[in-house]
Design an enzyme around this catalytic site. Structure first.
Site, PDB file in Angstrom:
ATOM      1  N   CYS A 165      -6.694   2.461 -11.926  1.00 20.22           N
ATOM      2  CA  CYS A 165      -7.049   2.552 -10.357  1.00 20.22           C
ATOM      3  C   CYS A 165      -8.849   2.462 -10.159  1.00 20.22           C
ATOM      4  O   CYS A 165      -8.346   2.231  -9.035  1.00 20.22           O
ATOM      5  CB  CYS A 165      -6.355   3.569  -9.903  1.00 20.22           C
ATOM      6  N   GLU A 194      -2.196   9.999  -5.704  1.00 21.44           N
ATOM      7  CA  GLU A 194      -3.623   9.895  -5.998  1.00 21.44           C
ATOM      8  C   GLU A 194      -3.051   8.241  -5.988  1.00 21.44           C
ATOM      9  O   GLU A 194      -2.239   7.931  -7.217  1.00 21.44           O
ATOM     10  CB  GLU A 194      -3.161  10.868  -7.217  1.00 21.44           C
TER      11      GLU A 194
HETATM   12  N1  LIG Z   1      -5.413   7.501  -7.620  1.00 18.41           N
HETATM   13  C1  LIG Z   1      -5.142   7.348  -9.347  1.00 18.41           C
HETATM   14  O1  LIG Z   1      -5.659   8.144  -9.875  1.00 18.41           O
HETATM   15  C2  LIG Z   1      -4.589   6.673 -10.113  1.00 18.41           C
HETATM   16  C3  LIG Z   1      -3.846   6.196 -11.348  1.00 18.41           C
HETATM   17  C4  LIG Z   1      -3.392   5.311 -11.978  1.00 18.41           C
HETATM   18  C5  LIG Z   1      -2.983   4.319 -11.356  1.00 18.41           C
HETATM   19  N2  LIG Z   1      -2.790   4.502  -9.839  1.00 18.41           N
HETATM   20  C6  LIG Z   1      -2.128   3.473  -9.817  1.00 18.41           C
HETATM   21  O2  LIG Z   1      -0.956   3.301 -10.312  1.00 18.41           O
HETATM   22  C7  LIG Z   1      -0.876   1.352  -9.668  1.00 18.41           C
HETATM   23  C8  LIG Z   1      -0.546   1.481 -10.997  1.00 18.41           C
HETATM   24  O3  LIG Z   1       1.033   1.901 -11.266  1.00 18.41           O
HETATM   25  P1  LIG Z   1       2.482   1.420 -11.137  1.00 18.41           P
HETATM   26  O4  LIG Z   1       3.016   0.141 -11.113  1.00 18.41           O
HETATM   27  O5  LIG Z   1       3.793   2.604 -11.849  1.00 18.41           O
HETATM   28  O6  LIG Z   1       3.036   1.804  -9.782  1.00 18.41           O
HETATM   29  P2  LIG Z   1       4.127   2.261  -9.023  1.00 18.41           P
HETATM   30  O7  LIG Z   1       3.901   2.642  -7.577  1.00 18.41           O
HETATM   31  O8  LIG Z   1       5.066   0.853  -9.184  1.00 18.41           O
HETATM   32  O9  LIG Z   1       4.938   2.902  -9.933  1.00 18.41           O
HETATM   33  C9  LIG Z   1       4.448   4.671 -10.313  1.00 18.41           C
HETATM   34  C10 LIG Z   1       6.491   5.391 -10.447  1.00 18.41           C
HETATM   35  O10 LIG Z   1       6.535   5.329  -9.077  1.00 18.41           O
HETATM   36  C11 LIG Z   1       7.924   5.237  -9.473  1.00 18.41           C
HETATM   37  N3  LIG Z   1       8.869   4.432  -8.052  1.00 18.41           N
HETATM   38  C12 LIG Z   1       8.305   3.331  -7.635  1.00 18.41           C
HETATM   39  N4  LIG Z   1       9.121   3.211  -6.368  1.00 18.41           N
HETATM   40  C13 LIG Z   1       9.381   4.906  -6.087  1.00 18.41           C
HETATM   41  C14 LIG Z   1      10.914   5.156  -4.831  1.00 18.41           C
HETATM   42  N5  LIG Z   1      10.714   4.795  -4.187  1.00 18.41           N
HETATM   43  N6  LIG Z   1      10.669   6.738  -5.026  1.00 18.41           N
HETATM   44  C15 LIG Z   1      10.401   7.602  -6.133  1.00 18.41           C
HETATM   45  N7  LIG Z   1       9.449   6.738  -7.263  1.00 18.41           N
HETATM   46  C16 LIG Z   1       9.493   5.294  -7.655  1.00 18.41           C
HETATM   47  C17 LIG Z   1       7.794   4.422 -10.714  1.00 18.41           C
HETATM   48  O11 LIG Z   1       9.474   4.017 -11.944  1.00 18.41           O
HETATM   49  C18 LIG Z   1       6.248   4.970 -11.232  1.00 18.41           C
HETATM   50  O12 LIG Z   1       7.033   5.535 -12.556  1.00 18.41           O
HETATM   51  C19 LIG Z   1      -1.844   0.868  -9.298  1.00 18.41           C
HETATM   52  O13 LIG Z   1      -1.777   0.775  -7.898  1.00 18.41           O
HETATM   53  C20 LIG Z   1      -3.185   2.116  -9.284  1.00 18.41           C
HETATM   54  O14 LIG Z   1      -4.597   1.576  -9.005  1.00 18.41           O
HETATM   55  C21 LIG Z   1      -3.626   5.950  -9.234  1.00 18.41           C
HETATM   56  N1  LIG Z   2      -8.905   8.211 -14.434  1.00 17.94           N
HETATM   57  C1  LIG Z   2      -9.279   7.116 -14.622  1.00 17.94           C
HETATM   58  C2  LIG Z   2      -8.889   5.864 -13.900  1.00 17.94           C
HETATM   59  C3  LIG Z   2      -6.931   6.380 -13.598  1.00 17.94           C
HETATM   60  C4  LIG Z   2      -6.315   5.575 -12.633  1.00 17.94           C
HETATM   61  O1  LIG Z   2      -5.608   4.295 -13.266  1.00 17.94           O
HETATM   62  C5  LIG Z   2     -10.396   6.065 -14.397  1.00 17.94           C
HETATM   63  O2  LIG Z   2     -11.701   7.411 -14.012  1.00 17.94           O
HETATM   64  O3  LIG Z   2     -10.818   5.529 -15.790  1.00 17.94           O
END
Ligand SMILES: NC(=O)c1ccc[n+]([C@@H]2O[C@H](COP(=O)([O-])OP(=O)(O)OC[C@H]3O[C@@H](n4cnc5c(N)ncnc54)[C@H](O)[C@@H]3O)[C@@H](O)[C@H]2O)c1
Ligand SMILES: N[C@@H](CCC=O)C(=O)O
Length: 497
Positions: A285, A251
């Site tokens: 996100c 996600e």
């Molecule tokens: N779609 C969703 O439901 C959702 C929800 C929340 C956040 N997000 C997205 O998350 C991002 C922000 O979060 P972030 O900065 O923590 O993201 P990130 O991708 O930098 O890190 C996410 C996780 O992945 C781990 N990670 C990093 N490199 C890795 C690797 N090579 N192998 C395994 N694990 C690794 C990090 O330590 C962290 O725990 C934004 O792009 C946001 O849109 C999406």
């Molecule tokens: N589920 C949350 C977003 C999660 C990601 O950052 C929302 O709907 O705002």
């Protein structure tokens, strides 16, 4: 937060070098210290989780469902300390922190109910007389749950609770910046009844832990929430394995647009734009990144939005007076400022709120409104309080929808229009997982707006939805030729009326 430090030291979780976790709104405050998992510790945890999985799965759905229910009660009872830690460690405002605990509780209760329903007993399937058929769901093995810092309790707990409920054992990897709240969640899940060998907390570097664990065939699945780039790296690492093909639930990010036509109610638009783009410091996100205004109303809407921006208060997120807190790290702030600097060259900054002395020791980014000509000018998600705005002609809706689709993302979409046909047209043309009409486009509620996107935004599963747990499970059938042991006895007990 001294309690968090003491509790961390007391807990038998893996431990390596300690790192200081500082408060994003004021880096002089040390919230606690967290360990970095070593390779040996990660592999020991994997050994234990692997050995424990069959017995955990054999417990069955009903027994497993009791545990998240207890965890939900414990979380509610600890609302205040959890809110305080979310606000200090992740820089979340108090309303956001309360909503986050609420969402974690909702995930626990919702997945418990789904576990009873779908994993409680095998489902009988039709077949010829003389034969019985059943379908049952089972855990796949060990799941590696990797979560982001922006929902360090709700998303962390949601992933872990789902993987456990489906009969998997779990290695839980929190984001580097938010290990303390993850520690509290794991402590609480252990207290609620998850055996220690079934759930392991592995704080530390993502690339390091990924490098050690992803190549190991015993990791049957990965539940990942984070950036698209990291999801792609994990996907490649799993694809390089020669053994069984692992499940990847990803996600990821979005380039989320809201389309506002000339029939929209302006005051409603302003409220929803401010909430969707700037609250939570734009660190959702789901947040609005590109506001698309029909050109007939654009000037009026921009004037109203910039006026509303003036009322926003940036500051210490633990104060009720603060609408917007810091961004998570100085690196994140620097990245956003670099984007703003690039935009100064190529676009038009319509509004930038000021920063002052109160923000000097934290990672604050002032909300910005930036006019661009096309969504094509944006090459990636900017994860902060920056809203881009563009104008489109009434006759240009289809071209706009095509441009939005061409970004490759498909997470959230907003529409403000009093024409139902327009809303339906946007929905039909979009691939987004969550479309919101005449309201804000953040704050999906578990069981109400199952959350997750498509394309560059994720592999499709919807957290908080009725089909989510199935993604963590293997399906098995059980067929018996009852004719070989005396025939179909059910025929004698069938109700003839
Ligand atoms: N779609 C969703 O439901 C959702 C929800 C929340 C956040 N997000 C997205 O998350 C991002 C922000 O979060 P972030 O900065 O923590 O993201 P990130 O991708 O930098 O890190 C996410 C996780 O992945 C781990 N990670 C990093 N490199 C890795 C690797 N090579 N192998 C395994 N694990 C690794 C990090 O330590 C962290 O725990 C934004 O792009 C946001 O849109 C999406
Ligand atoms: N589920 C949350 C977003 C999660 C990601 O950052 C929302 O709907 O705002």
């Amino acid at each position: 937060m001294a309690g968090a430090v003491a509790a961390l030291d007391a807990q038998p979780v893996v431990r390596g070098h300690d790192v200081a976790i500082t408060a994003p709104h004021d880096r002089r405050i040390i919230v606690g210290r967290a360990p970095e998992t070593t390779q040996a510790q990660a592999l020991t945890a994997l050994d234990a989780a692997s050995a424990a999985q069959a017995a955990w799965d054999a417990l069955g759905g009903h027994a497993r469902a009791d545990i998240p229910l207890r965890a939900a009660d414990l979380m509610e009872a600890r609302l205040e300390p959890l809110v305080a830690l979310l606000s200090r460690e992740a820089g979340k405002t108090l309303p956001d922190s309360v909503a986050e605990v609420r969402e974690a509780v909702d995930f626990c209760r919702y997945y418990a109910a789904r576990t009873r329903e779908d994993f409680g007993a095998p489902k009988p399937l039709p077949g010829p007389t003389g034969e019985t058929n059943q379908l049952s769901l089972h855990g796949k093995g060990v799941f590696l749950c990797i979560s982001p810092w922006n929902f360090p309790l709700a998303i962390f707990t949601g992933q872990v609770a789902a993987a456990l409920a489906a009969g998997n054992t779990v290695l839980a990897k929190p984001a580097e910046t938010t290990p303390l709240i993850a520690f509290e969640a794991v402590r609480l899940l252990h207290e609620a009844g998850v055996p220690k060998d079934v759930l392991h907390l592995l704080p530390g570097s993502g690339p390091a832990l990924g490098g050690w664990l992803l190549p190991d065939d015993r990791v049957a699945g990965v539940a990942f929430t984070g950036s698209t780039v990291t999801a792609q790296r994990i996907n490649r690492a799993l694809a390089n394995r020669d053994g069984p093909i692992a499940t990847l639930i990803a996600e990821t990010g979005g380039q989320n647009a809201m389309i506002v036509d000339s029939t929209a109610l302006p005051e409603q638009v302003v409220d929803d734009v401010i909430a969707s783009a700037f609250l939570s410091a734009g660190q959702r996100c789901s947040a609005l990144r590109v506001l698309c205004l029909q050109d007939d109303i654009a000037d009026t809407m921009i004037a109203m939005i910039t006026g509303a921006m003036d009322t926003l208060v940036l500051g210490d997120p633990s104060k009720l007076s603060s609408d917007i807190g810091p961004v998570i790290s100085q690196a994140a702030a620097d990245g956003l400022m670099a984007h703003i600097a690039r935009m100064r060259e190529t676009a038009r900054i319509l509004k930038a709120l000021p920063l002052g002395e109160a923000h000097a020791h934290g990672s604050f980014v002032a909300p910005h409104l930036i006019e661009i000509g096309s969504i094509k000018e944006l090459t990636r998600e900017e994860f902060g309080p920056i809203l881009h705005v563009l104008r489109y002609p009434a006759s240009g809706l289809d071209a706009l929808l095509a441009d939005i689709r061409a970004t490759g993302y498909g997470l959230t979409m907003g529409v403000h229009s009093r024409l139902e046909g327009t809303a339906r047209r946007v929905f039909a043309a979009s691939r987004c997982g969550n479309t919101y009409i005449n309201r804000s486009m953040t704050g999906a509620v578990v069981g109400v707006q199952p959350f997750g996107g498509a394309g560059l935004s994720g592999t499709g599963p919807k957290a908080g939805g009725p089909y989510y747990l199935h993604r963590f499970a293997s399906e098995r059938t059980y067929t018996v030729n009852v004719a070989a042991t005396g025939g179909n006895t059910q025929l004698f007990t069938m109700n003839e009326g």
